[in-house]
Design a protein around this motif. Structure first.
Motif, PDB file in Angstrom:
ATOM      1  N   LEU A   1       0.821  -1.210   0.000  1.00 27.77           N
ATOM      2  CA  LEU A   1       0.000   0.000   0.000  1.00 27.77           C
ATOM      3  C   LEU A   1       0.858   1.264   0.000  1.00 27.77           C
ATOM      4  O   LEU A   1       0.596   2.203  -0.764  1.00 27.77           O
ATOM      5  N   SER A   2       1.875   1.298   0.851  1.00 31.80           N
ATOM      6  CA  SER A   2       2.699   2.505   0.934  1.00 31.80           C
ATOM      7  C   SER A   2       3.526   2.703  -0.330  1.00 31.80           C
ATOM      8  O   SER A   2       3.722   3.836  -0.788  1.00 31.80           O
ATOM      9  N   THR A   3       4.009   1.597  -0.926  1.00 34.30           N
ATOM     10  CA  THR A   3       4.790   1.705  -2.154  1.00 34.30           C
ATOM     11  C   THR A   3       3.924   2.154  -3.323  1.00 34.30           C
ATOM     12  O   THR A   3       4.337   2.999  -4.133  1.00 34.30           O
ATOM     13  N   ALA A   4       2.718   1.609  -3.413  1.00 36.54           N
ATOM     14  CA  ALA A   4       1.807   2.054  -4.470  1.00 36.54           C
ATOM     15  C   ALA A   4       1.481   3.534  -4.321  1.00 36.54           C
ATOM     16  O   ALA A   4       1.362   4.264  -5.324  1.00 36.54           O
ATOM     17  N   TYR A   5       1.376   3.991  -3.094  1.00 41.63           N
ATOM     18  CA  TYR A   5       1.079   5.408  -2.861  1.00 41.63           C
ATOM     19  C   TYR A   5       2.201   6.304  -3.360  1.00 41.63           C
ATOM     20  O   TYR A   5       1.968   7.255  -4.116  1.00 41.63           O
ATOM     21  N   VAL A   6       3.449   6.027  -2.961  1.00 39.11           N
ATOM     22  CA  VAL A   6       4.544   6.936  -3.332  1.00 39.11           C
ATOM     23  C   VAL A   6       4.859   6.865  -4.816  1.00 39.11           C
ATOM     24  O   VAL A   6       5.362   7.834  -5.392  1.00 39.11           O
ATOM     25  N   LEU A   7       4.564   5.740  -5.465  1.00 41.32           N
ATOM     26  CA  LEU A   7       4.835   5.627  -6.893  1.00 41.32           C
ATOM     27  C   LEU A   7       3.764   6.287  -7.748  1.00 41.32           C
ATOM     28  O   LEU A   7       4.044   6.710  -8.873  1.00 41.32           O
ATOM     29  N   CYS A   8       2.533   6.387  -7.232  1.00 50.17           N
ATOM     30  CA  CYS A   8       1.427   6.885  -8.055  1.00 50.17           C
ATOM     31  C   CYS A   8       0.867   8.229  -7.609  1.00 50.17           C
ATOM     32  O   CYS A   8       0.116   8.853  -8.364  1.00 50.17           O
ATOM     33  N   ALA A   9       1.178   8.672  -6.405  1.00 54.72           N
ATOM     34  CA  ALA A   9       0.581   9.900  -5.886  1.00 54.72           C
ATOM     35  C   ALA A   9       0.999  11.107  -6.719  1.00 54.72           C
ATOM     36  O   ALA A   9       2.171  11.233  -7.104  1.00 54.72           O
ATOM     37  N   PRO A  10       0.079  12.020  -6.999  1.00 60.64           N
ATOM     38  CA  PRO A  10       0.446  13.229  -7.745  1.00 60.64           C
ATOM     39  C   PRO A  10       1.426  14.119  -6.977  1.00 60.64           C
ATOM     40  O   PRO A  10       2.190  14.858  -7.588  1.00 60.64           O
ATOM     41  N   TYR A  11       1.367  14.058  -5.647  1.00 58.23           N
ATOM     42  CA  TYR A  11       2.312  14.830  -4.841  1.00 58.23           C
ATOM     43  C   TYR A  11       3.112  13.851  -3.999  1.00 58.23           C
ATOM     44  O   TYR A  11       2.614  13.257  -3.045  1.00 58.23           O
ATOM     45  N   SER A  12       4.373  13.689  -4.355  1.00 59.13           N
ATOM     46  CA  SER A  12       5.254  12.772  -3.635  1.00 59.13           C
ATOM     47  C   SER A  12       6.668  13.327  -3.667  1.00 59.13           C
ATOM     48  O   SER A  12       7.123  13.811  -4.709  1.00 59.13           O
ATOM     49  N   LEU A  13       7.330  13.284  -2.533  1.00 57.17           N
ATOM     50  CA  LEU A  13       8.700  13.763  -2.402  1.00 57.17           C
ATOM     51  C   LEU A  13       9.589  12.610  -1.953  1.00 57.17           C
ATOM     52  O   LEU A  13       9.080  11.606  -1.414  1.00 57.17           O
ATOM     53  N   PRO A  14      10.896  12.693  -2.147  1.00 60.94           N
ATOM     54  CA  PRO A  14      11.764  11.534  -1.876  1.00 60.94           C
ATOM     55  C   PRO A  14      11.663  11.007  -0.452  1.00 60.94           C
ATOM     56  O   PRO A  14      11.803   9.801  -0.226  1.00 60.94           O
ATOM     57  N   TRP A  15      11.424  11.882   0.518  1.00 64.58           N
ATOM     58  CA  TRP A  15      11.371  11.420   1.913  1.00 64.58           C
ATOM     59  C   TRP A  15      10.049  10.756   2.269  1.00 64.58           C
ATOM     60  O   TRP A  15       9.902  10.236   3.372  1.00 64.58           O
ATOM     61  N   TYR A  16       9.097  10.726   1.350  1.00 65.87           N
ATOM     62  CA  TYR A  16       7.847  10.013   1.599  1.00 65.87           C
ATOM     63  C   TYR A  16       8.022   8.498   1.500  1.00 65.87           C
ATOM     64  O   TYR A  16       7.128   7.745   1.876  1.00 65.87           O
TER      65      TYR A  16
END
Length: 521
Positions: free
Chosen positions: A413-428
């Protein structure tokens, strides 16, 4: 051949960490905002680096660090505990100042407002005391007018940092760095407890402890995600035996940064799976209608006394932390959480779609379309990742089946979020890299390293000030025109990998075994 390549890992690590600490220890630069006089906190090295030099050094550091991680993945065995090197990294981090962004000055400002009786969820750093406060005045564009979007537990830690640091910004930030390095060390401890076997524990040190890209972005950046992440992982460790204490950790994670509440869903889903594995549930007819399927999502938990009790204890523990935190913070904290949505960042795969649609659609329609597609992509990718994990039994190094399910679900779930989210930064990406070592190695390790190094490079040197025109053009060009496509390549590679994997074949039975089976039948 592999042995010869492995010999390169240590020199690459030394190069990467050395350059990172050089930039972090130097005078304020395009990567490091100024923090004023040092007071009783450590000062700078007295080395001045221009924006071009900082950018080149960080590109070399992250590139060599990524290569070191890829080499370490070849045979990640924990032959030594490496305690001395862990202590050295922690000490060097505390001897330098944060770099890569100005977020730590934001944290100091929000803590200052809170400790002085203000509301950091309403009053921006620029508004506090007319912009003349020695701490809040240090916040730089574009965050000067932005109230806090962080959870009340994080704000409490920021307030403690401000209380100890007083009127000195460097001292306040240094106290915050102590919290960050303590969380980083605690994360290693938790992960080594979750990982079983030399190979799994070796992966912890390759992907978490001695990962220069992650260390430079997350730890040297002094980001609050380290604190939220360690509480989430501690909840996974405690969930099976101590649901109430796991709930306390979940509450702390949510009250630090709300997105880390995904761990609660992973834990509850694991308890549901444990009920479905019970003999009384095996063999039941699968639901057919939509209503039956929706009820089937919660029925295993509601019908099993043990699972229901565990969920209630988890919720009770979480509320014991969340309720007082949010009551003390006041209702404005919820307003700011809602205001944080609807944003885009340039380095995500959604960015090219967003920029393209803005030419043909109004802004509200662009936001609706992109966020709808992003949510659909997250759900689909999480399902794909979970299917691959289940098909190949990638969590098999975690002995307990319930903990295994909780870890893999949370990771997917967390990996899918950071890979697909329109707003994501490296520390997420904290949970992605914290939990990835617990899975059996697969080709997607390299894909994720590739994607992450491009995300890190997209935000080099890290500040919007002190940039020469050439570095500014290069940074924005890389962030807008290179990093998003690296994200797309990674997504496509993950999907193609998922389509190619097959469940491992069982070894053919011997003649004697086949004879015994025939005899039994």
């Amino acid at each position: 051949m592999i042995t010869a390549i492995e010999r390169l890992r240590i020199p690459l690590l030394l190069l990467a960490f050395g350059l990172l600490f050089l930039v972090a220890g130097a005078d304020p630069s395009a990567a490091k905002p100024p923090l004023g006089t040092s007071g009783w906190a450590p000062g700078d090295l007295g080395l001045t680096l221009g924006s071009k030099a900082v950018t080149i050094l960080l590109f070399i550091a992250y590139g060599s660090g990524a290569l070191a991680v890829l080499i370490g993945l070849l045979r990640p065995r924990l032959k030594h505990r490496w305690v001395v090197w862990v202590v050295i990294l922690a000490a060097l981090m505390l001897w330098t100042a944060p770099m890569g962004s100005g977020d730590h000055t934001n944290y100091a400002a929000y803590g200052r407002i809170a400790i002085q009786g203000g509301d950091p969820y309403v009053q921006s750093p620029h508004d506090w005391h007319g912009g003349l406060d020695p701490i809040t005045a240090s916040v730089q564009p574009p965050w000067q007018e932005t109230p806090s979007i962080y959870g009340p537990f994080a704000t409490a830690l920021m307030a403690v940092s401000s209380w100890i640091g007083g009127d000195n910004l460097r001292q306040t930030v240094w106290v915050w760095q102590i919290f960050i390095i303590a969380a980083w060390l605690a994360m290693r401890f938790v992960l080594l407890r979750l990982a079983v076997g030399d190979r799994a524990q070796g992966r912890v040190d390759v992907l978490w402890t001695f990962n220069p890209v992650l260390f430079g972005v997350l730890v040297l950046g002094a980001h609050v995600d380290v604190i939220a992440g360690v509480f989430a992982c501690a909840a996974l460790l405690l969930a099976r035996r101590e649901p109430f204490y796991a709930g306390l950790c979940v509450g702390a994670a949510i009250s630090t940064k709300v997105t880390y509440g995904v761990v609660a869903l992973g834990i509850v889903w694991a308890w549901r799976a444990a009920v479905l594995r019970h003999p009384t549930w095996v063999g039941r007819d699968a639901p057919r209608t939509l209503g039956e399927r929706l009820r089937w999502l919660v029925r295993p938990i509601s019908s099993a006394v043990g699972a229901r009790r565990s969920v209630l204890r988890l919720i009770g523990g979480a509320l014991l932390v969340i309720a007082p935190c949010y009551v003390v913070a006041g209702p404005n904290v919820l307003h700011q959480l809602g205001a944080a949505g609807g944003s885009f960042s340039y380095a995500t795969p959604a960015a090219p779609l967003w920029r393209g649609l803005r030419h043909v659609l109004p802004e509200w329609a662009v936001t609706t379309v992109v966020f709808t597609l992003a949510i659909a992509g997250m759900i689909a990718l999480a399902w794909v990742l979970q299917r691959v994990i289940a098909r190949l039994d990638l969590g098999r190094r975690i002995p307990d089946a319930t903990t295994r399910q909780a870890v893999t679900t949370t990771w997917a779930l967390s990996t899918a979020y950071v890979l697909c989210a329109p707003y994501s930064l490296p520390w997420y990406d904290t949970l992605t890299w914290a939990l990835l070592p617990l899975l059996v190695e697969l080709a997607w390790d390299s894909v994720l390293v590739f994607r992450y190094v491009f995300m890190a490079l997209a935000y080099v040197p890290g500040r919007v000030l002190e940039l020469s025109p050439g570095v500014k053009d290069w940074t924005l060009g890389f962030r807008q025109n290179v990093a998003p496509w690296a994200g797309w390549i990674s997504l496509i590679a993950l999907v193609l990998l998922a389509l190619r994997v097959r469940r491992p074949r069982r070894p053919a039975a011997s003649g004697a075994t086949r004879l015994r089976r025939l005899t039994r039948s």
